[in-house]
Design a protein around this motif. Structure first.
Motif, PDB file in Angstrom:
ATOM      1  N   UNK A   1       0.858  -1.188   0.000  1.00  0.00           N
ATOM      2  CA  UNK A   1       0.000   0.000   0.000  1.00  0.00           C
ATOM      3  C   UNK A   1       0.893   1.237   0.000  1.00  0.00           C
ATOM      4  N   UNK A   2       0.541   2.240  -0.813  1.00  0.00           N
ATOM      5  CA  UNK A   2       1.358   3.458  -0.843  1.00  0.00           C
ATOM      6  C   UNK A   2       0.518   4.657  -1.284  1.00  0.00           C
ATOM      7  N   UNK A   3       0.706   5.780  -0.598  1.00  0.00           N
ATOM      8  CA  UNK A   3       0.112   7.036  -1.027  1.00  0.00           C
ATOM      9  C   UNK A   3       0.889   7.606  -2.199  1.00  0.00           C
ATOM     10  N   UNK A   4       0.192   7.993  -3.239  1.00  0.00           N
ATOM     11  CA  UNK A   4       0.870   8.437  -4.455  1.00  0.00           C
ATOM     12  C   UNK A   4       1.495   9.817  -4.322  1.00  0.00           C
ATOM     13  N   UNK A   5       1.155  10.561  -3.271  1.00  0.00           N
ATOM     14  CA  UNK A   5       1.749  11.882  -3.048  1.00  0.00           C
ATOM     15  C   UNK A   5       2.752  11.867  -1.883  1.00  0.00           C
ATOM     16  N   UNK A   6       3.220  10.693  -1.524  1.00  0.00           N
ATOM     17  CA  UNK A   6       4.146  10.555  -0.401  1.00  0.00           C
ATOM     18  C   UNK A   6       5.501  11.153  -0.768  1.00  0.00           C
ATOM     19  N   UNK A   7       5.928  12.204  -0.040  1.00  0.00           N
ATOM     20  CA  UNK A   7       7.249  12.781  -0.273  1.00  0.00           C
ATOM     21  C   UNK A   7       8.196  12.513   0.893  1.00  0.00           C
ATOM     22  N   UNK A   8       7.824  11.562   1.747  1.00  0.00           N
ATOM     23  CA  UNK A   8       8.721  11.082   2.791  1.00  0.00           C
ATOM     24  C   UNK A   8       9.326   9.754   2.339  1.00  0.00           C
TER      25      UNK A   8
ATOM     26  N   UNK B   1       9.535   3.244  -3.976  1.00  0.00           N
ATOM     27  CA  UNK B   1       9.921   2.085  -3.172  1.00  0.00           C
ATOM     28  C   UNK B   1       8.975   0.916  -3.418  1.00  0.00           C
ATOM     29  N   UNK B   2       7.691   1.176  -3.356  1.00  0.00           N
ATOM     30  CA  UNK B   2       6.717   0.109  -3.588  1.00  0.00           C
ATOM     31  C   UNK B   2       6.739  -0.333  -5.052  1.00  0.00           C
ATOM     32  N   UNK B   3       6.869   0.613  -5.971  1.00  0.00           N
ATOM     33  CA  UNK B   3       6.841   0.258  -7.391  1.00  0.00           C
ATOM     34  C   UNK B   3       8.032  -0.609  -7.774  1.00  0.00           C
ATOM     35  N   UNK B   4       9.214  -0.305  -7.223  1.00  0.00           N
ATOM     36  CA  UNK B   4      10.386  -1.117  -7.559  1.00  0.00           C
ATOM     37  C   UNK B   4      10.307  -2.511  -6.939  1.00  0.00           C
ATOM     38  N   UNK B   5       9.788  -2.595  -5.717  1.00  0.00           N
ATOM     39  CA  UNK B   5       9.610  -3.919  -5.134  1.00  0.00           C
ATOM     40  C   UNK B   5       8.578  -4.712  -5.917  1.00  0.00           C
ATOM     41  N   UNK B   6       7.502  -4.074  -6.319  1.00  0.00           N
ATOM     42  CA  UNK B   6       6.482  -4.768  -7.103  1.00  0.00           C
ATOM     43  C   UNK B   6       7.050  -5.266  -8.420  1.00  0.00           C
ATOM     44  N   UNK B   7       7.888  -4.447  -9.066  1.00  0.00           N
ATOM     45  CA  UNK B   7       8.503  -4.874 -10.329  1.00  0.00           C
ATOM     46  C   UNK B   7       9.415  -6.072 -10.108  1.00  0.00           C
ATOM     47  N   UNK B   8      10.170  -6.062  -8.997  1.00  0.00           N
ATOM     48  CA  UNK B   8      11.050  -7.197  -8.711  1.00  0.00           C
ATOM     49  C   UNK B   8      10.250  -8.455  -8.411  1.00  0.00           C
TER      50      UNK B   8
ATOM     51  N   UNK C   1      -1.055  -4.723  -5.083  1.00  0.00           N
ATOM     52  CA  UNK C   1      -0.646  -3.335  -4.843  1.00  0.00           C
ATOM     53  C   UNK C   1      -1.899  -2.474  -4.738  1.00  0.00           C
ATOM     54  N   UNK C   2      -1.987  -1.700  -3.657  1.00  0.00           N
ATOM     55  CA  UNK C   2      -3.113  -0.794  -3.450  1.00  0.00           C
ATOM     56  C   UNK C   2      -2.588   0.638  -3.434  1.00  0.00           C
ATOM     57  N   UNK C   3      -2.726   1.389  -4.551  1.00  0.00           N
ATOM     58  CA  UNK C   3      -2.309   2.792  -4.554  1.00  0.00           C
ATOM     59  C   UNK C   3      -3.391   3.674  -3.930  1.00  0.00           C
ATOM     60  N   UNK C   4      -2.960   4.722  -3.231  1.00  0.00           N
ATOM     61  CA  UNK C   4      -3.897   5.647  -2.590  1.00  0.00           C
ATOM     62  C   UNK C   4      -3.759   7.021  -3.249  1.00  0.00           C
TER      63      UNK C   4
END
Length: 735
Positions: free
Chosen positions: A662-669, A674-681, A691-694
């Protein structure tokens, strides 16, 4: 128990944070306490209040503010978002604040306490009155400006030379990692300011955009990832007339003892971090730290020349840790500085160390020679302490052999305070106490309770009932939440670990915080919910916090597994170790993902929110402290990364466990990358996952319609993955 209604309440109250008084300011005479608090436990508009003569009075924050408004829902409140930051003059008679980007002031005493909007263009950031209240300094568009209290003579004292330069604003590392939210400070006589100039031109530019809103352009963010350039922070002394004097901050620290670094050890002696700054009497005192965090110098600045001289130097082979509030100087100039005593992070007040074994959390301030601080004897509790050079029997009971140190709070919980007042009339202490039973704010004058400031939070619909535990050979502190309806011997329950476990905070304590309520909510749906603070978390001493050096994941994960097995052994037959899930956000999201990827033999499902999957892509200050520079110490980053593990396990017969990212798409912290690269791997390794995008969401998930829906989604995920049924439907309905 209204389980179905709880997620909505959780979101509506913003994790039960609305209605909590905070940002206290005690007047020098100790008679008044200013604070902010939202309208109610469900209305987020922030108001400014004053507590005086045993009563609260509304000062500012909403349309229709007026002097003498009474406490109560809707009193003097209109539309608008309420106030942002506020600050006061020396005597707390004038408060300057922002509201919707505009600059306002209000008199806190006297006949006319009607708020006034000053006619300066916005958006305004961090307004701060001069000590006498006649001028207001503030930041707009990266420029430090000053205006008279009547709104005239608005002018710039320092304007940025390029779009990458700001005056009076902290950079990302200072704000997010160091915890320094200020970047300019008035001199005591109000004739000058110490100002931070930040240049981010050398920092990598990343972009944050929301694919759900393609018409909105991405926002550029200067983000200093591990091993890359930090912002450059310098200091200037600027008079209200515009004269400038650069502060001659040191550039580098010499190697300790003059010896070169050992092979394989990363050293960087450049003073890149400004930890603290303020005025001590007629001169500024600033604290700087090297890039490798092993050296800290406390410096006094000559206000006429900008030259500096060291007041103290601190070195450590791992890192130098300065607790919040240090350095501090008492009325006579006695220094309060960090001091490691044995395995405890303590302080030294002049030549006097804090008691042996006492873990000091923060220094709160001084009234005359009396120093106030928070500390822990037991990691799950934090208490307010004071030190007086000569023992005073009336101050309260001492704890330990030194009567000069007195613990001011006794009820088990997590306590902190704001202090003020004068030495002649005794200190005024605003005690902010969170215990399992309640959250209270008590005003104490001269050692006696003088009244309470109301806490307006809603009472949670779920009542937590954690069982405190000390687990395993390392005596990790933990808590177990069982369903209120569970009877011993009724059969094993699926297990859900819900830790944080990172170095930034503890969640196993006696505070009765929101996360304890959430854990109980999951428990009521048929889970045994376990939370554990393992190595790396604060409050357990030097060796405990440094145990994660060189590996951010393995020791933390080992402690969770050890505690899980110890709990199962203690509650024989109650925990089903063939159905174990783990959930978390940020650091614990990283831990949750790492758990099912590294130890699928123990963990059978995970929800990982906003995980840092590649430590090289998180910020310099946090990552280099524990792992060093990625160019010279790449092995630590490899051990701590999640990205190699999916391919390592591919084709080996290792079980594939359900994983929801799960990840907020406007996360600047923690950026979504991070989530997208793990998902690709994971995809490349042939490992199923979800994957649940917010959309429209940053690092903090608190918005109604998102925070509540996410709780329900997690519950459904674990019910399916762990085959958790909970109480029979008919029995649940009967309750």
């Amino acid at each position: 128990m209204e389980l179905a209604a709880f997620p909505r309440q959780f979101a509506r109250t913003r994790r039960f944070s609305l209605g909590v008084p905070q940002r206290f300011t005690v007047s020098p005479d100790g008679e008044r306490v200013l604070f902010t608090r939202s309208v109610s436990g469900t209305d987020a508009r922030i108001l400014l209040w004053v507590y005086e003569n045993g009563a609260e009075r509304l000062l500012a924050g909403g349309d229709g503010d007026r002097a003498g408004a009474k406490t109560g829902a809707g009193a003097g409140i209109g539309s608008g978002s309420g106030i942002g930051s506020y600050a006061t003059d020396r005597h707390a008679r004038v408060a300057a604040y922002t509201r919707d980007g505009a600059l306002w002031t209000v008199e806190t005493v006297g006949g006319d306490t009607t708020p006034r909007r000053l006619p300066v263009p916005g958006p305004v950031t961090d307004p701060r009155p001069s000590p006498d209240g006649t001028l207001i300094a503030y930041v707009r568009d990266g420029a430090l400006r000053v205006v008279r209290d009547d709104g005239t003579a608005d002018r710039a004292l320092a304007e940025p030379e390029s779009p990458d330069v700001t005056y009076g604003l902290p950079d990302h590392t200072a704000r997010e990692s160091i915890g320094r939210t200020r970047a300019f400070w008035w001199s005591p006589d109000g004739t000058a300011l110490l100002v931070a100039r930040v240049d981010t031109s050398m920092v990598r530019r990343w972009h944050v955009g929301d694919p759900a809103d393609p018409a909105r352009p991405p926002r550029a963010v200067r983000y200093p990832a591990a091993g890359t350039a930090n912002a450059e922070t310098s200091l200037l002394l600027i008079t209200v007339g515009g004269d400038r004097t650069p502060v001659a901050l040191p550039r580098t620290a010499p190697e300790p003892g003059g010896a070169p670094a050992a092979p394989g050890t990363w050293r960087d002696g450049a003073f890149e971090y400004l930890l603290r700054a303020d005025w001590d009497g007629a001169a500024p005192v600033v604290t700087v730290q090297t890039r490798d965090q092993r050296t800290v110098w406390v410096l006094r600045v000559d206000p006429s020349t900008g030259a500096v001289r060291p007041l103290s130097r601190h070195t450590d082979d791992a890192w130098v840790e300065f607790p919040p509030g240090t350095p501090l100087h008492t009325g006579s100039g006695t220094a309060v500085l960090p001091y490691i005593r044995g395995d405890a992070y303590g302080i030294r007040i002049g030549d006097v160390p804090s008691p042996a074994g006492l873990q000091v959390r923060a220094v709160l301030g001084a009234v005359g020679e009396r120093v106030f601080f928070t500390a822990s004897e037991e990691p799950t509790e934090t208490h307010v302490w004071s030190y007086t050079p000569s023992a005073t029997p009336s101050a309260g009971p001492s704890h330990g052999p030194d009567p000069r140190f007195v613990r001011l709070t006794d009820v088990p919980g997590v306590h902190t305070a704001t202090v003020g007042g004068d030495n002649d009339n005794g200190a005024t202490v605003v005690l902010d106490s969170r215990t399992p039973a309640a959250h209270t704010v008590t005003v104490v004058r001269g050692g006696e309770p003088a009244g309470r400031i109301a806490v307006l939070t809603e009472r949670p619909l779920v009542t937590p009932a954690p069982v405190p535990l000390v687990l395993g050979a390392r005596e990790s502190r933990g808590q177990l939440h069982l369903p209120s309806w569970y009877e011993p011997g009724a059969g094993p329950l699926p297990v859900l670990l819900s830790p944080y476990a990172g170095p930034g905070m503890q969640v196993v304590n006696r505070a009765g915080a929101w996360h304890s309520v959430v854990r109980q909510w999951f428990a009521e749906h048929g889970f045994a919910v376990l939370v554990v603070d393992g190595r790396g978390t604060p409050g357990r001493g030097v060796a405990w916090q440094r145990a994660i050096t060189g590996d951010r994941l393995t020791p933390v994960l080992d402690d969770q597994i050890d505690a899980l097995h110890a709990t199962a052994a203690r509650y024989d037959g109650a925990l089903d170790l063939t159905r174990v899930g783990i959930r978390g956000w940020s650091f614990s999201g990283y831990l949750a993902a790492g758990a099912v990827l590294r130890r699928p033999d123990v963990f059978h499902a995970a929800v990982a929110g906003a995980p840092v999957t590649d430590r090289r892509l998180y910020d310099t200050y946090w990552e280099e402290r524990y792992l060093g520079h990625p160019d010279s110490r790449p092995e630590g980053y490899a051990r701590s990364s999640l990205l190699p593990y999916p391919s390592d396990a591919n084709g080996t017969g290792t079980p594939v466990r359900p994983l929801l990212l799960v990840h907020g798409l406007l996360d600047d912290n923690v950026f979504p990358l991070h989530t997208l690269r793990l998902s690709a791997a994971l995809l490349a390794a042939g490992r199923p996952h979800s994957v649940l995008p917010l959309p429209g969401t940053g690092h903090l998930v608190a918005r109604e319609g998102t925070a509540d829906a996410l709780l329900l989604r997690e519950l459904a995920f674990f019910r399916e993955a762990l085959a958790a049924g909970g109480r029979p439907a008919a029995e649940s309905a009967a309750r």
